[in-house]
Design a protein around this motif. Structure first.
Motif, short mmCIF file in Angstrom:
data_model
loop_
_atom_site.label_atom_id
_atom_site.label_comp_id
_atom_site.label_asym_id
_atom_site.label_seq_id
_atom_site.Cartn_x
_atom_site.Cartn_y
_atom_site.Cartn_z
N UNK A 11 -14.81 27.35 3.06
CA UNK A 11 -14.68 28.53 3.23
C UNK A 11 -12.72 28.53 3.52
N UNK A 12 -12.35 27.36 3.71
CA UNK A 12 -10.77 27.66 3.36
C UNK A 12 -10.69 27.84 1.74
N UNK A 13 -11.45 27.30 0.99
CA UNK A 13 -11.34 28.07 -0.52
C UNK A 13 -11.38 28.87 -1.00
N UNK A 21 -13.47 27.12 -9.78
CA UNK A 21 -12.76 26.20 -11.42
C UNK A 21 -11.23 25.26 -11.21
N UNK A 22 -10.62 26.42 -10.47
CA UNK A 22 -8.78 26.15 -10.45
C UNK A 22 -9.31 25.01 -8.85
N UNK A 23 -9.81 25.24 -7.96
CA UNK A 23 -9.96 24.14 -7.46
C UNK A 23 -10.92 22.45 -8.02
N UNK A 24 -11.27 22.93 -8.67
CA UNK A 24 -12.05 21.19 -9.53
C UNK A 24 -10.23 20.88 -10.49
N UNK A 25 -10.19 22.11 -10.64
CA UNK A 25 -8.72 20.93 -11.83
C UNK A 25 -8.11 20.75 -10.93
N UNK A 26 -7.39 21.68 -10.12
CA UNK A 26 -6.42 20.97 -9.41
C UNK A 26 -6.61 19.78 -8.33
N UNK A 48 -11.14 12.99 1.92
CA UNK A 48 -10.79 15.15 2.59
C UNK A 48 -9.18 14.67 2.67
N UNK A 49 -8.65 14.02 2.24
CA UNK A 49 -7.27 13.76 2.86
C UNK A 49 -6.17 14.25 1.26
N UNK A 50 -7.29 14.29 0.29
CA UNK A 50 -6.93 14.55 -1.29
C UNK A 50 -6.97 16.47 -1.01
N UNK A 51 -7.63 16.51 -0.58
CA UNK A 51 -8.06 18.07 -0.28
C UNK A 51 -7.66 18.88 0.46
N UNK A 52 -7.15 18.45 1.65
CA UNK A 52 -6.81 19.25 2.32
C UNK A 52 -4.87 18.94 1.71
N UNK A 53 -4.47 17.99 0.74
CA UNK A 53 -3.22 17.94 0.56
C UNK A 53 -3.38 19.50 -0.93
N UNK A 56 -3.51 22.40 1.00
CA UNK A 56 -2.60 22.63 1.40
C UNK A 56 -2.52 22.83 3.54
N UNK A 57 -3.28 22.94 3.93
CA UNK A 57 -4.15 22.89 4.96
C UNK A 57 -4.65 21.15 5.77
#
Length: 130
Positions: A11-13, A21-26, A48-53, A56-57
């Protein structure tokens, strides 16, 4: 209605208008693995820490969303169904029983999630100290 952590991340993405695709690349992972993350009910702290970074949430915002979704009221369509469906006491009791079972499952999942988050936080604190 209960939403697992992967669904919250998805949902956040979407809210941030980031393509998978961009989220995977990041994230530095495959797009296939992104879809697996979206299906996960539990995610380890480092991920989850990496994902939040990347998104930017804050972790607290993600946790707030998970807890809020656990505590959602039952679907109003169940409450407002026509009275004809409630002709027998047995039917009402069965509906109440099923709703209680679902609430207990959701609370159990919430406890597991919070325990996992607490455990990860303890590990994270030990890493900082050590």
């Amino acid at each position: 209605m209960y939403k697992h952590i992967g669904a919250i991340i998805k949902e956040i993405v979407k809210e941030k208008n980031i393509s998978n695709r961009q989220f995977a690349k990041d994230m530095g992972i495959s797009e296939t693995y992104i879809y697996k993350i979206f299906e996960k009910e539990h995610i380890d702290f480092d991920l989850i820490d990496r994902i939040s970074t990347i998104l930017d949430v804050s972790l607290s915002e993600i946790m707030r969303r998970v807890i809020y979704d656990y505590d959602d009221a039952p679907d109003e369509s169940i409450i407002n169904e026509p009275e004809e469906k409630y002709k027998t006491e047995k039917y009402v009791l069965r509906k109440d029983f099923e709703l209680l079972k679902e609430q207990i499952r959701n609370k159990d999942n919430q406890i597991k999630f919070l325990q996992q988050l607490f455990d990860c936080d303890e590990i994270h604190k030990k890493k900082k100290v050590g």
